[in-house]
Design a protein around this motif. Structure first.
Motif, PDB file in Angstrom:
ATOM      1  N   LYS A   1      -4.957   9.692   4.327  1.00 54.60           N
ATOM      2  CA  LYS A   1      -5.591   9.830   3.011  1.00 54.60           C
ATOM      3  C   LYS A   1      -6.831  10.698   3.136  1.00 54.60           C
ATOM      4  O   LYS A   1      -7.695  10.459   3.986  1.00 54.60           O
TER       5      LYS A   1
ATOM      6  N   THR B   1       1.532  13.236   4.391  1.00 56.75           N
ATOM      7  CA  THR B   1       2.436  12.728   5.406  1.00 56.75           C
ATOM      8  C   THR B   1       3.035  13.897   6.161  1.00 56.75           C
ATOM      9  O   THR B   1       3.101  15.021   5.642  1.00 56.75           O
TER      10      THR B   1
ATOM     11  N   VAL C   1      -4.595   8.765  -5.184  1.00 54.84           N
ATOM     12  CA  VAL C   1      -4.654   7.569  -4.336  1.00 54.84           C
ATOM     13  C   VAL C   1      -6.104   7.109  -4.246  1.00 54.84           C
ATOM     14  O   VAL C   1      -6.940   7.760  -3.610  1.00 54.84           O
TER      15      VAL C   1
ATOM     16  N   LEU D   1      -2.728  11.485  -0.583  1.00 54.09           N
ATOM     17  CA  LEU D   1      -2.092  10.925   0.602  1.00 54.09           C
ATOM     18  C   LEU D   1      -1.139  11.965   1.167  1.00 54.09           C
ATOM     19  O   LEU D   1      -0.245  12.452   0.469  1.00 54.09           O
TER      20      LEU D   1
ATOM     21  N   VAL E   1      -2.060  -0.139  -1.377  1.00 48.90           N
ATOM     22  CA  VAL E   1      -2.267   1.146  -2.042  1.00 48.90           C
ATOM     23  C   VAL E   1      -2.713   0.872  -3.472  1.00 48.90           C
ATOM     24  O   VAL E   1      -2.183  -0.010  -4.149  1.00 48.90           O
TER      25      VAL E   1
ATOM     26  N   THR F   1       5.468   5.040  -2.761  1.00 46.10           N
ATOM     27  CA  THR F   1       4.616   5.218  -1.589  1.00 46.10           C
ATOM     28  C   THR F   1       4.717   4.025  -0.657  1.00 46.10           C
ATOM     29  O   THR F   1       4.872   4.168   0.568  1.00 46.10           O
TER      30      THR F   1
ATOM     31  N   PHE G   1       0.670   9.149   8.208  1.00 47.03           N
ATOM     32  CA  PHE G   1       0.138   9.091   6.847  1.00 47.03           C
ATOM     33  C   PHE G   1      -1.376   9.208   6.929  1.00 47.03           C
ATOM     34  O   PHE G   1      -2.014   8.533   7.744  1.00 47.03           O
TER      35      PHE G   1
ATOM     36  N   PHE H   1      -6.123   3.446   0.227  1.00 42.60           N
ATOM     37  CA  PHE H   1      -5.027   3.357   1.194  1.00 42.60           C
ATOM     38  C   PHE H   1      -5.558   2.580   2.386  1.00 42.60           C
ATOM     39  O   PHE H   1      -6.374   3.069   3.147  1.00 42.60           O
TER      40      PHE H   1
END
Length: 298
Positions: free
Chosen positions: A203, A210, A224, A208, A258, A51, A201, A227
């Motif tokens: 969260k 993208t 996650v 997470l 992260v 990541t 990106f 972030f």
């Protein structure tokens, strides 16, 4: 005559056997838990490194392949852990040899050399001559740079016909511009058109996401826990957002943190370490210097 075991001897043997079996089970269980914990730690470590590597790559590319003062970073609200990086990943620049502006269909069509070099659902950056004031009666008088979404890429079909790039001109037609007259917009012959990509990106909960350009969000990492993206201003230092201190919105470094946890809850681990909440965590943090120091950040 053979002597039999007494009841006491049998009971003692059973107790001793139970003790040995319990100790063996404890050893086996501990080894299994340790192996599972190491596997979980290795898994979240690999996910965290992957990541961070991808985000670091996007940071380093920000503004790349763009003219000075183009491209940059879009920071979302400080309460929303999300960021968008703008870049010309293909480093492609084309020349507009002709154009048509159709306000009714909200389209601007450019005659270019190679439509295949531009990104699907990406953006095109070009300079347009537009009126200095809003309204359909305005006469083109000033040159302004615009980033317009790509709607379609059309191949010419033969050597005698150029390709074309169809752009969404809604921002020109809609308020506050209201340039609804064909004569409101002009594209200079041989003007440059840049290919622009954006990588985002976001969260949400423990996931997470993208996505590139205007494509749908896809899951990038699970579990996650944290972030965090911070931005370094040459005069103001580190902050969770862009700084208004002069030079406004300047960024020379980006810090990313992260923290990823494994998805499998372990009651054994929670009992052993209540602060862990029954999960294994892996934390990584890095600082990346930007190659482009003339970004237009949002």
């Amino acid at each position: 005559m053979k002597r039999a075991f007494t009841l006491l001897e049998v009971l003692v043997s059973i107790v001793l056997l139970g003790i040995v079996a319990s100790m063996a089970m404890y050893v086996f269980r501990s080894q299994h838990q340790n192996l599972q914990s190491e596997a979980d730690h290795s898994e979240v470590g690999m996910m965290a490194m992957g990541t961070l590597d991808e985000i670091s790559r996007a940071i380093r590319m920000t503004g790349g392949g763009m003219p000075l003062g183009v491209g940059g970073i879009r920071t979302w609200s400080t309460t929303t852990p999300a960021v968008t990086f703008v870049v010309n990943r293909s480093r492609w620049t084309d020349t507009a040899s002709g154009y048509s502006y159709v306000p009714g269909s909200r389209r601007l069509r450019l005659a270019i050399d190679s439509a295949s070099k531009f990104s699907d659902a990406g953006y095109a950056y070009l300079s347009l001559t537009t009126p200095s004031i809003p309204g359909s009666t305005g006469v083109p008088s000033i040159s302004v740079n615009y980033r317009l979404p790509i709607v379609d890429r059309v191949a010419g079909g033969n050597a005698c016909t150029t390709d074309s790039l169809v752009l969404d001109a809604g921002m020109l037609v809609d308020p506050p511009n209201n340039w609804t007259n064909v004569a409101n917009i002009q594209v200079a012959p041989n003007s440059l058109v840049y290919n622009i990509d954006s990588v985002s990106f976001l969260k949400s909960n423990d996931t997470l996401y993208t996505w590139a350009n205007r494509s749908p969000r896809t899951v990038y990492a699970l579990g996650v826990d944290t972030f965090l993206v911070q931005y370094h201003h040459p005069n103001a230092g580190w902050a969770n957002g862009l700084s208004s201190i002069l030079p406004s919105n300047a960024v020379d470094m980006v810090r990313v943190r992260v923290v990823i946890r494994n998805r499998r809850h372990s009651q054994w681990l929670e009992d052993k370490n209540p602060g862990s909440r029954g999960y294994r965590f892996f934390r990584l943090e890095t600082e990346v210097s930007l190659r482009n120091d003339s970004l237009v950040n949002q």
